[in-house]
Design a protein around this motif. Structure first.
Motif, PDB file in Angstrom:
ATOM      1  N   TYR A  86     -59.400 -41.192  65.523  1.00 57.45           N
ATOM      2  CA  TYR A  86     -59.982 -42.334  64.807  1.00 57.45           C
ATOM      3  C   TYR A  86     -59.455 -43.656  65.368  1.00 57.45           C
ATOM      4  O   TYR A  86     -60.179 -44.654  65.385  1.00 57.45           O
ATOM      5  CB  TYR A  86     -59.678 -42.225  63.310  1.00 57.45           C
ATOM      6  CG  TYR A  86     -60.406 -41.089  62.641  1.00 57.45           C
ATOM      7  CD1 TYR A  86     -61.754 -41.203  62.310  1.00 57.45           C
ATOM      8  CD2 TYR A  86     -59.755 -39.895  62.349  1.00 57.45           C
ATOM      9  CE1 TYR A  86     -62.429 -40.164  61.702  1.00 57.45           C
ATOM     10  CE2 TYR A  86     -60.424 -38.847  61.742  1.00 57.45           C
ATOM     11  CZ  TYR A  86     -61.758 -38.984  61.425  1.00 57.45           C
ATOM     12  OH  TYR A  86     -62.433 -37.950  60.833  1.00 57.45           O
ATOM     13  N   VAL A  87     -58.211 -43.646  65.847  1.00 55.42           N
ATOM     14  CA  VAL A  87     -57.653 -44.861  66.452  1.00 55.42           C
ATOM     15  C   VAL A  87     -58.452 -45.252  67.689  1.00 55.42           C
ATOM     16  O   VAL A  87     -58.747 -46.432  67.922  1.00 55.42           O
ATOM     17  CB  VAL A  87     -56.165 -44.660  66.810  1.00 55.42           C
ATOM     18  CG1 VAL A  87     -55.649 -45.837  67.631  1.00 55.42           C
ATOM     19  CG2 VAL A  87     -55.332 -44.492  65.550  1.00 55.42           C
ATOM     20  N   ILE A  88     -58.813 -44.250  68.488  1.00 58.87           N
ATOM     21  CA  ILE A  88     -59.623 -44.522  69.677  1.00 58.87           C
ATOM     22  C   ILE A  88     -60.967 -45.134  69.272  1.00 58.87           C
ATOM     23  O   ILE A  88     -61.443 -46.089  69.887  1.00 58.87           O
ATOM     24  CB  ILE A  88     -59.843 -43.233  70.484  1.00 58.87           C
ATOM     25  CG1 ILE A  88     -58.510 -42.743  71.052  1.00 58.87           C
ATOM     26  CG2 ILE A  88     -60.845 -43.465  71.621  1.00 58.87           C
ATOM     27  CD1 ILE A  88     -58.592 -41.383  71.729  1.00 58.87           C
ATOM     28  N   GLY A  89     -61.570 -44.586  68.219  1.00 56.27           N
ATOM     29  CA  GLY A  89     -62.828 -45.130  67.728  1.00 56.27           C
ATOM     30  C   GLY A  89     -62.680 -46.570  67.263  1.00 56.27           C
ATOM     31  O   GLY A  89     -63.537 -47.427  67.553  1.00 56.27           O
ATOM     32  N   LEU A  90     -61.598 -46.844  66.540  1.00 56.20           N
ATOM     33  CA  LEU A  90     -61.350 -48.216  66.077  1.00 56.20           C
ATOM     34  C   LEU A  90     -61.105 -49.160  67.248  1.00 56.20           C
ATOM     35  O   LEU A  90     -61.531 -50.328  67.224  1.00 56.20           O
ATOM     36  CB  LEU A  90     -60.159 -48.232  65.121  1.00 56.20           C
ATOM     37  CG  LEU A  90     -60.375 -47.600  63.746  1.00 56.20           C
ATOM     38  CD1 LEU A  90     -59.058 -47.543  62.981  1.00 56.20           C
ATOM     39  CD2 LEU A  90     -61.414 -48.395  62.951  1.00 56.20           C
ATOM     40  N   PHE A  91     -60.430 -48.668  68.281  1.00 58.49           N
ATOM     41  CA  PHE A  91     -60.167 -49.491  69.464  1.00 58.49           C
ATOM     42  C   PHE A  91     -61.476 -49.850  70.171  1.00 58.49           C
ATOM     43  O   PHE A  91     -61.687 -50.993  70.592  1.00 58.49           O
ATOM     44  CB  PHE A  91     -59.234 -48.747  70.407  1.00 58.49           C
ATOM     45  CG  PHE A  91     -58.802 -49.560  71.597  1.00 58.49           C
ATOM     46  CD1 PHE A  91     -58.119 -50.756  71.443  1.00 58.49           C
ATOM     47  CD2 PHE A  91     -59.090 -49.122  72.880  1.00 58.49           C
ATOM     48  CE1 PHE A  91     -57.716 -51.507  72.538  1.00 58.49           C
ATOM     49  CE2 PHE A  91     -58.702 -49.859  73.991  1.00 58.49           C
ATOM     50  CZ  PHE A  91     -58.011 -51.059  73.808  1.00 58.49           C
ATOM     51  N   ILE A  92     -62.372 -48.853  70.287  1.00 53.19           N
ATOM     52  CA  ILE A  92     -63.677 -49.112  70.902  1.00 53.19           C
ATOM     53  C   ILE A  92     -64.450 -50.132  70.076  1.00 53.19           C
ATOM     54  O   ILE A  92     -65.089 -51.048  70.623  1.00 53.19           O
ATOM     55  CB  ILE A  92     -64.482 -47.802  71.021  1.00 53.19           C
ATOM     56  CG1 ILE A  92     -63.804 -46.865  72.025  1.00 53.19           C
ATOM     57  CG2 ILE A  92     -65.926 -48.068  71.436  1.00 53.19           C
ATOM     58  CD1 ILE A  92     -64.396 -45.479  72.058  1.00 53.19           C
ATOM     59  N   PHE A  93     -64.384 -50.000  68.762  1.00 49.39           N
ATOM     60  CA  PHE A  93     -65.074 -50.954  67.884  1.00 49.39           C
ATOM     61  C   PHE A  93     -64.487 -52.356  68.046  1.00 49.39           C
ATOM     62  O   PHE A  93     -65.225 -53.347  68.100  1.00 49.39           O
ATOM     63  CB  PHE A  93     -64.946 -50.494  66.432  1.00 49.39           C
ATOM     64  CG  PHE A  93     -65.638 -51.399  65.455  1.00 49.39           C
ATOM     65  CD1 PHE A  93     -67.016 -51.380  65.312  1.00 49.39           C
ATOM     66  CD2 PHE A  93     -64.895 -52.280  64.673  1.00 49.39           C
ATOM     67  CE1 PHE A  93     -67.653 -52.220  64.413  1.00 49.39           C
ATOM     68  CE2 PHE A  93     -65.524 -53.135  63.772  1.00 49.39           C
ATOM     69  CZ  PHE A  93     -66.916 -53.104  63.648  1.00 49.39           C
ATOM     70  N   ALA A  94     -63.161 -52.442  68.151  1.00 49.29           N
ATOM     71  CA  ALA A  94     -62.508 -53.748  68.327  1.00 49.29           C
ATOM     72  C   ALA A  94     -62.922 -54.400  69.640  1.00 49.29           C
ATOM     73  O   ALA A  94     -63.178 -55.617  69.694  1.00 49.29           O
ATOM     74  CB  ALA A  94     -60.987 -53.580  68.275  1.00 49.29           C
ATOM     75  N   LEU A  95     -63.017 -53.599  70.709  1.00 45.84           N
ATOM     76  CA  LEU A  95     -63.475 -54.140  71.990  1.00 45.84           C
ATOM     77  C   LEU A  95     -64.913 -54.651  71.885  1.00 45.84           C
ATOM     78  O   LEU A  95     -65.269 -55.671  72.488  1.00 45.84           O
ATOM     79  CB  LEU A  95     -63.393 -53.063  73.078  1.00 45.84           C
ATOM     80  CG  LEU A  95     -61.994 -52.584  73.480  1.00 45.84           C
ATOM     81  CD1 LEU A  95     -62.093 -51.554  74.591  1.00 45.84           C
ATOM     82  CD2 LEU A  95     -61.116 -53.750  73.905  1.00 45.84           C
ATOM     83  N   GLY A  96     -65.711 -53.949  71.101  1.00 47.18           N
ATOM     84  CA  GLY A  96     -67.084 -54.399  70.885  1.00 47.18           C
ATOM     85  C   GLY A  96     -67.135 -55.733  70.171  1.00 47.18           C
ATOM     86  O   GLY A  96     -67.944 -56.610  70.507  1.00 47.18           O
ATOM     87  N   VAL A  97     -66.270 -55.906  69.174  1.00 45.06           N
ATOM     88  CA  VAL A  97     -66.214 -57.184  68.445  1.00 45.06           C
ATOM     89  C   VAL A  97     -65.805 -58.312  69.388  1.00 45.06           C
ATOM     90  O   VAL A  97     -66.381 -59.414  69.365  1.00 45.06           O
ATOM     91  CB  VAL A  97     -65.238 -57.076  67.260  1.00 45.06           C
ATOM     92  CG1 VAL A  97     -65.025 -58.445  66.617  1.00 45.06           C
ATOM     93  CG2 VAL A  97     -65.758 -56.078  66.226  1.00 45.06           C
ATOM     94  N   ILE A  98     -64.814 -58.052  70.241  1.00 45.34           N
ATOM     95  CA  ILE A  98     -64.366 -59.070  71.203  1.00 45.34           C
ATOM     96  C   ILE A  98     -65.501 -59.453  72.142  1.00 45.34           C
ATOM     97  O   ILE A  98     -65.707 -60.638  72.446  1.00 45.34           O
ATOM     98  CB  ILE A  98     -63.152 -58.542  72.000  1.00 45.34           C
ATOM     99  CG1 ILE A  98     -61.950 -58.367  71.073  1.00 45.34           C
ATOM    100  CG2 ILE A  98     -62.805 -59.496  73.141  1.00 45.34           C
ATOM    101  CD1 ILE A  98     -60.771 -57.680  71.734  1.00 45.34           C
ATOM    102  N   SER A  99     -66.254 -58.464  72.597  1.00 45.80           N
ATOM    103  CA  SER A  99     -67.370 -58.737  73.496  1.00 45.80           C
ATOM    104  C   SER A  99     -68.426 -59.605  72.827  1.00 45.80           C
ATOM    105  O   SER A  99     -68.979 -60.526  73.436  1.00 45.80           O
ATOM    106  CB  SER A  99     -68.000 -57.423  73.974  1.00 45.80           C
ATOM    107  OG  SER A  99     -67.083 -56.654  74.701  1.00 45.80           O
TER     108      SER A  99
END
Length: 529
Positions: free
Chosen positions: A113-126
């Motif tokens: 789930y941490v990996i999923g949250l990290f991917i989501f965070a990168l999406g927000v930054i983009s």
């Protein structure tokens, strides 16, 4: 000269642009989260596409990245455990009730789930990246980038062509596009399968019974859940966790292979007559018994979402009497136990009946999450708590089988009982404290399951080494019950050491695969803390 200079400056600025590295990291994680094999090439392809989009359509790029990041983040835990979307995952999604969904979500390790949250965070930054230039000129490097992306799109179709398959543009290997294709295609296949199932389930069976000569008065079919054969001591497992099966008189098959690696598909191919690899849901072992004059009962501790919305429910509803301990809706009782089925079998066996009887019990058995099956209890710690619970869930099933056997003995009638599991499981996060078991189709252990037949006149404990396939279950059922039908051809004696030929299994892509060509997923018996 001026144009060349401008392009050189633009290229240099792109090369040192930290966003290129950011997009490459994001691309690798997105491709990984969607369940496909790691590929630097396809990560570069997505990075290139994002860069070109940012230069010329930044808002479109943000929308694309926002949707893609959200989907990848959500699917990431499933992708790491089950791989890319296929027929089985889409079928499970449509036929899983709220209780099972909750259990699946709790079995994944926290860092998935941490990996999923990290991917989501990168999406927000983009998405929050500021657009600094309203428009930029189209450069030859943009053209080269587009050409590179287009050429990469065709790698998958071309490879398929040279491997002897049909050249289809839809068979791209680019993970983001492939994910959309796989979801759409497999969802269509699932809907088509369910529509076909609903149609056939409402039809009258086509069995032509030519003889009925039952040897016993009561026949019991116990369908287990998610039991790997190497987890049962009676079938060669390392642990002494099956005291009943290990000493019971009867026939234990130590090389029985399930039809597929998931409940719905495996039992659909096992319990129904199959024509051209398609189950004929109207012609199943229950309707065959009905046609032969048996009184039929179906008791299940698995969920029922609707009357005909799963392969198993469609078969169950053909029995004379049906009872599901779980209804499969939001109020499904998570605490129903397989032992609760004993009350129902006792009611049937306590009444004398003239007709031959067929009683079917469908267990929750060792369905993940195993610790939910055992209340967190286990006898011996092996690798992880979930693995330990899994081994204890096998003991619980063995104890249940012993109690059913005692009920049959006490009924005073002749009987025969068969027990088998629908499929096995594979280890995930192997060797770690969070090790668990889940559905898979890559290994022989996903299809190696227990199968045993115990009868009232058995006097010996016998191990049968000949390989048997669940694809031949109806042939076994015919020989076992003495029901002969024109549609069932018996090419060998099932309960014997007679060879039956190679075994084939159906993988999650609905492809028939030679079982002997699969890899192995050995049960590590070492203890770890």
């Amino acid at each position: 000269m001026s144009l060349i200079l401008k392009e050189s400056v633009a290229l240099r600025s792109q090369a040192i642009n930290p966003w290129i590295g950011f997009y490459f990291l994001q691309s690798m994680l997105i491709n990984f989260a969607l369940g496909y094999e790691f590929s630097v090439l396809y990560a570069v392809v997505l990075t290139c596409a994002l860069s070109v989009l940012w230069r010329h359509a930044p808002r479109a790029q943000k929308i694309f990245l926002g949707i893609t990041s959200l989907v990848a983040a959500s699917y990431s835990p499933f992708g790491q455990a089950y791989g890319a979307p296929n027929f089985n995952t889409l079928l499970a999604l449509r036929s899983t009730n709220m209780e099972e969904s909750t259990e699946i979500l709790t079995i994944f390790p926290w860092y998935h789930y941490v990996i999923g949250l990290f991917i989501f965070a990168l999406g927000v930054i983009s998405i929050r990246r500021r657009v600094t230039a309203p428009s930029v000129p189209w450069l030859k490097w943009d053209t080269l980038g587009v050409m590179f992306c287009v050429a990469s799109y065709f790698i998958g179709p071309v490879q398929n062509h040279f491997r002897g398959f049909e050249f289809r543009l839809i068979d791209t290997g680019v993970p983001v596009l492939r994910f959309v294709r796989d979801v759409a295609y497999n969802y269509h296949e699932v809907v088509e399968e369910e529509e076909n199932m609903a149609l056939l389930s409402s039809m009258k069976d086509t069995w032509t019974v030519t003889a009925v000569k039952p040897k016993y008065h009561t026949y019991v079919v116990v369908i287990g859940e998610s039991a790997r054969r190497d987890a049962l001591g009676a079938f060669g497992g390392h642990w002494n966790n099956t005291p009943f099966a290990s000493q019971a008189n009867g026939n234990l098959f130590i090389d029985y292979i399930s039809a597929s690696g998931s409940t719905q598909k495996s039992l659909g191919l096992t319990l129904n007559r199959v024509v051209d690899n398609k189950p004929q849901y109207q012609d199943n072992f229950v309707t065959l018994a009905n046609r032969a004059g048996f009184q039929t009962w179906w008791f299940s501790n698995q969920g029922q979402i609707g009357e005909y919305d799963t392969a198993i429910a469609s078969i169950a509803k053909r029995a004379d009497e049906v009872q599901f301990l779980k209804r499969g809706d939001f109020e499904a009782d998570k605490n129903t136990r397989d032992d609760d089925l004993l009350k129902l079998t006792n009611q049937v066996l306590s009444t004398k009946r003239n007709q031959p009887q067929l009683i079917v019990l469908h267990l929750m058995g060792s369905h993940p999450q195993a610790c939910d099956r055992t209340g967190g209890k286990y006898n011996e710690f092996v690798q992880s708590k979930e693995t330990s619970c899994y081994l204890y869930s096998i003991t619980q099933t063995d104890d249940l089988l012993g109690k059913i056997y005692s009920q049959l003995r006490n009924s005073g009638e002749s009987f025969s009982m068969v027990y088998f599991s629908d499929h096995g499981l594979a280890f995930k996060e192997r060797g770690k404290e969070v090790q668990y078991l889940a559905h898979d189709d890559h290994f022989q252990q996903n299809f190696q399951v227990p199968f045993m037949v115990l009868s009232s006149d058995d006097t010996k404990h016998r191990l049968i080494k000949a390989r048997r396939s669940a694809n031949d279950f109806l042939s076994f059922f015919s020989q076992w019950t003495g029901i002969t039908a024109e549609q069932i051809k018996n090419s060998y004696r099932f309960i014997s050491e007679q060879k039956a030929g190679p075994a084939y299994v159906t993988n999650f892509k609905l492809q028939k695969v030679d079982y002997s060509h699969l890899g192995t997923d050995i049960f590590d018996t070492r203890k770890k803390r």
